[in-house]
Motif scaffolding. Structure first.
Motif, PDB file in Angstrom:
ATOM      1  N   PHE A   1       1.207  -7.811   2.145  1.00  0.00           N
ATOM      2  CA  PHE A   1       2.189  -6.723   2.182  1.00  0.00           C
ATOM      3  C   PHE A   1       3.066  -6.834   3.435  1.00  0.00           C
ATOM      4  CE2 PHE A   1       3.725  -2.519   3.232  1.00  0.00           C
ATOM      5  CZ  PHE A   1       4.188  -2.044   2.018  1.00  0.00           C
TER       6      PHE A   1
ATOM      7  N   SER B   1       5.531  -9.607   3.116  1.00  0.00           N
ATOM      8  CA  SER B   1       6.578  -9.231   2.166  1.00  0.00           C
ATOM      9  C   SER B   1       7.518  -8.178   2.718  1.00  0.00           C
ATOM     10  CB  SER B   1       5.953  -8.717   0.871  1.00  0.00           C
ATOM     11  OG  SER B   1       5.261  -9.751   0.234  1.00  0.00           O
TER      12      SER B   1
ATOM     13  N   TYR C   1      -1.327  -7.518  -8.499  1.00  0.00           N
ATOM     14  CA  TYR C   1      -0.928  -7.309  -7.108  1.00  0.00           C
ATOM     15  C   TYR C   1       0.324  -8.123  -6.797  1.00  0.00           C
ATOM     16  CZ  TYR C   1      -0.997  -6.409  -2.161  1.00  0.00           C
ATOM     17  OH  TYR C   1      -0.638  -6.004  -0.902  1.00  0.00           O
TER      18      TYR C   1
ATOM     19  N   ASP D   1       3.778  -6.641  -5.496  1.00  0.00           N
ATOM     20  CA  ASP D   1       4.339  -7.143  -4.249  1.00  0.00           C
ATOM     21  C   ASP D   1       5.799  -7.580  -4.430  1.00  0.00           C
ATOM     22  OD1 ASP D   1       4.004  -7.950  -1.449  1.00  0.00           O
ATOM     23  OD2 ASP D   1       4.229  -9.987  -2.235  1.00  0.00           O
TER      24      ASP D   1
ATOM     25  N   HIS E   1       7.768  -4.502  -4.530  1.00  0.00           N
ATOM     26  CA  HIS E   1       7.901  -4.009  -3.152  1.00  0.00           C
ATOM     27  C   HIS E   1       9.045  -4.720  -2.433  1.00  0.00           C
ATOM     28  CE1 HIS E   1       6.490  -5.032   1.089  1.00  0.00           C
ATOM     29  NE2 HIS E   1       6.949  -3.807   1.195  1.00  0.00           N
TER      30      HIS E   1
END
Length: 164
Positions: free
Chosen positions: A18, A21, A107, A111, A114
């Motif tokens: 995270f 990213s 996930y 991501d 995101h």
């Protein structure tokens, strides 16, 4: 105990992904260039003797493969960690693999979504595919390692019982 350790490691690794990213495009590009320069130093004879511009040209040239390799590797690690949580449940190994792969891929998709909110970044479906392939590799490696470990452990226990 193994599952608890893998749960903690998985959460930490998801946070690491995270954070990577969440880096804006310029920061992410700088990090990739730094990796490119390290690769040049290690693998290109006389790299240190090249001008800074030539070194940066090399780093730019390998930027795309560096980024895509990083995608696959970070999700291979995630896949390995997730199978570490799931392995040994009362399910066939193939279902354990599918679940670990699917969770890792979900996930990856979240991501990429995101990243659409990060300045200069975008979410790419092809990156989800690459991440998913990396996750599958990590899951498969994890299954092999865990099978070997538990098979050796069972054989050792069997030998110990025979010698008693």
């Amino acid at each position: 105990m193994r599952r608890k350790i893998f749960i903690v490691l998985t959460i930490i690794w998801m946070i690491v992904i995270f954070v990577f990213s969440a880096k804006e495009a310029d920061d992410s590009a700088r990090a990739s260039n730094e990796v490119g320069l390290i690769i040049g130093t290690i693998f290109v004879p006389g790299f240190e003797d090249k001008s800074f511009e030539e070194q940066m040209e090399f780093a730019d040239m390998i930027d795309h493969p560096v980024r895509k390799t990083a995608h696959a590797m970070e999700y291979a690690i995630l896949g390995f960690l997730v199978i570490g949580i799931i392995y040994g449940l009362k399910l066939r190994v193939v279902w354990q693999a599918i679940i670990a792969w699917a969770l890792s891929t979900l996930y990856a998709a979240s991501d990429e979504f995101h990243q659409t909110f990060v300045v200069g970044r975008s979410g790419e479906l092809k990156d989800v595919g690459l991440d998913s392939a990396g996750a599958l590799a990590g899951v498969l490696v994890g299954i092999l390692i865990f099978k070997m470990y538990y098979n050796r452990r069972a054989k050792k226990k069997e030998r110990e019982q025979l010698t008693e």
